[in-house]
Scaffold this motif. Structure first.
Motif, short mmCIF file in Angstrom:
data_model
loop_
_atom_site.label_atom_id
_atom_site.label_comp_id
_atom_site.label_asym_id
_atom_site.label_seq_id
_atom_site.Cartn_x
_atom_site.Cartn_y
_atom_site.Cartn_z
N ASP A 1 -6.68 -12.00 10.44
CA ASP A 1 -7.81 -12.56 9.72
C ASP A 1 -8.98 -12.70 10.68
OD1 ASP A 1 -7.38 -14.81 11.25
OD2 ASP A 1 -6.57 -16.03 9.62
N ASP A 2 -10.09 -13.24 10.21
CA ASP A 2 -11.29 -13.34 11.04
C ASP A 2 -11.14 -14.33 12.19
OD1 ASP A 2 -12.78 -11.40 9.86
OD2 ASP A 2 -13.92 -12.73 8.55
N HIS A 3 -10.10 -15.15 12.14
CA HIS A 3 -9.85 -16.11 13.21
C HIS A 3 -8.81 -15.58 14.21
CE1 HIS A 3 -12.17 -19.12 11.04
NE2 HIS A 3 -11.48 -18.85 9.96
N GLY A 4 -8.40 -14.33 14.02
CA GLY A 4 -7.43 -13.73 14.93
C GLY A 4 -5.99 -14.06 14.61
N ARG A 5 -5.75 -14.76 13.51
CA ARG A 5 -4.37 -15.08 13.13
C ARG A 5 -3.68 -13.85 12.56
NH1 ARG A 5 -6.80 -20.15 11.24
NH2 ARG A 5 -7.14 -19.13 9.24
N ARG A 6 -2.44 -13.64 12.96
CA ARG A 6 -1.67 -12.48 12.49
C ARG A 6 -1.11 -12.76 11.11
NH1 ARG A 6 2.72 -9.54 16.26
NH2 ARG A 6 0.81 -9.37 17.49
N LEU A 7 -1.47 -11.89 10.16
CA LEU A 7 -0.98 -12.04 8.78
C LEU A 7 0.25 -11.19 8.52
CD1 LEU A 7 -4.42 -11.92 6.91
CD2 LEU A 7 -3.18 -13.92 7.75
N GLY A 8 0.45 -10.17 9.32
CA GLY A 8 1.60 -9.28 9.13
C GLY A 8 1.50 -8.07 10.02
#
Length: 390
Positions: free
Chosen positions: A109-116
């Motif tokens: 996501d735009d915050h650098g969190r891994r979604l998959g």
């Protein structure tokens, strides 16, 4: 990177030259929106249909360039669920959208969190869920679906990755051992996009090898790619460091570095990017052994390479790696000569080191999990007996 720039004394360019940008794409931003749930029907207790999901599925042979071309808009919205009605109390589910993307994609996501992560063909990830249809729990009001921006970050998957300074012979190595045909010239920065080749053996074993541009050479003079391509090293199983026995000098205006100094600087560059890379298996290729005084120079640095961990401590702190890159093999070669025996020796050594570390990993798993053999046997049997949905 700042340290290496200062040490090497390279001038930072204002921006990359257009012809060096290439057309390779390894990231793509999309706006995704799940469908809105349909309205419920309080009078009869009817529930609205759930909104559709936005999904990504990994597909072999695709590139992000193709995904961008085939996707008419960077906005993907799934269908809304249909409302409940007297004729159809349960509303229909909204239409899902499934977008094929290349294998090796990490979704952030735009915050650098891994979604998959889509690391193998056929794997699917929902990136935007549809909203719940209207029901008693929601006051019969359909809920909105998830809506956000996602970034598709591509990391190439290869068994071996080439790392080196400009003009060390990475492209020549790739051409001599594999079926790849990269651009080769007598000046730096001829590789402007990743090249992947396949080493084929007589017993049909295949090993993929990647030459990634801008890994080291682009990082310290702001060619435009810089550390951008270092992420691809993370997905490889073996790092092949290639250096010129004559050392490295970008131009007469810059400081010349000896062969051993380039090894230390490459070690430091990998460490600055991600220290974990130094734990990977590695092979050192000292190239251009057919040049003037090459044999004498190699004999001079051989003791330093053999005692590499101690030798690097003699360097200034600003370029001294905190952790030494451990080489499983050191090969002095003259790749430009295209000698069949040397090429065969290199191929066999690459295969040997890969197999050796694969066996070590297997043994570590067995030691960590006493029932590892039973677990693997059950997995194999499950694959044979599990029905396939068509």
């Amino acid at each position: 990177m700042v340290v290496l720039t200062r040490v090497l004394g390279y001038a930072v360019r204002k921006g990359p030259r257009n012809y060096l940008r290439g057309t390779f794409m390894d990231s793509l931003r999309l706006n995704v929106k799940g469908g809105t749930g349909g309205m419920g029907l309080p009078k009869y207790g009817g529930c609205g249909g759930r909104g559709g999901n936005v999904c990504l599925i990994a597909k072999e042979g695709l590139t992000l360039n193709q995904v961008k071309t085939q996707t008419k808009s960077m906005n993907l919205a799934a269908g809304s669920g249909s409302p409940s009605s007297a004729k159809q109390l349960m509303g229909q589910i909204g239409e899902d959208i499934t977008l094929p993307v290349p294998s090796g994609i990490t979704i952030l996501d735009d915050h650098g969190r891994r979604l998959g992560e889509l690391d193998e063909p056929g794997k699917t990830v929902i990136v935007a869920k549809g909203g719940i249809g209207g029901c008693p729990e929601t006051g019969f009001s359909g809920q909105k679906g998830q809506s956000h921006a996602i970034n598709l970050d591509l990391k190439l998957i290869a068994d071996v990755c080439l790392v080196g300074f400009p003009n060390a012979g990475k492209s020549t190595l790739l051409k001599t051992v594999s079926n790849a045909r990269p651009r080769i010239a007598a000046y730096p920065f001829t590789t402007i996009r990743p090249n992947i080749g396949v080493i084929e053996f007589k017993d049909y074993r295949k090993i993929s090898i990647a030459d990634l541009p801008g890994l080291i050479e682009g990082a310290h003079i702001n060619i435009g790619m810089g550390h951008k391509f270092l992420k691809h090293v993370e997905r490889t199983k073996l790092i092949l460091v290639i250096v010129d026995i004559q050392g490295f000098q970008l131009s007469p205006e810059h400081t010349a570095r000896s062969c051993f100094e380039t090894i230390v600087l490459l070690n430091k560059e990998l460490e600055l990017y991600k220290p974990d890379l130094l734990n990977m298996p590695a092979i050192l290729v000292v190239n251009k052994m057919d040049t003037e005084n090459a044999k004498e120079k190699f004999e001079e640095i051989s003791p330093m390479i053999e005692n590499y961990e101690q030798s690097i401590k003699k360097f200034p702190e600003e370029i001294q790696p905190e952790q030494a890159l451990l080489f499983d093999a050191v090969l002095p070669l003259a790749l430009g000569e295209n000698d069949a025996n040397e090429i065969r020796r290199l191929k066999e050594k690459i295969r040997y080191v890969l197999d050796l570390h694969a066996e070590r990993q297997e043994m570590e798993k067995r030691e960590e999990y006493p029932d590892y053999e039973l677990m693997m046997k059950m997995k194999r049997e499950a694959k044979q007996t599990t029905p396939t949905l068509v």
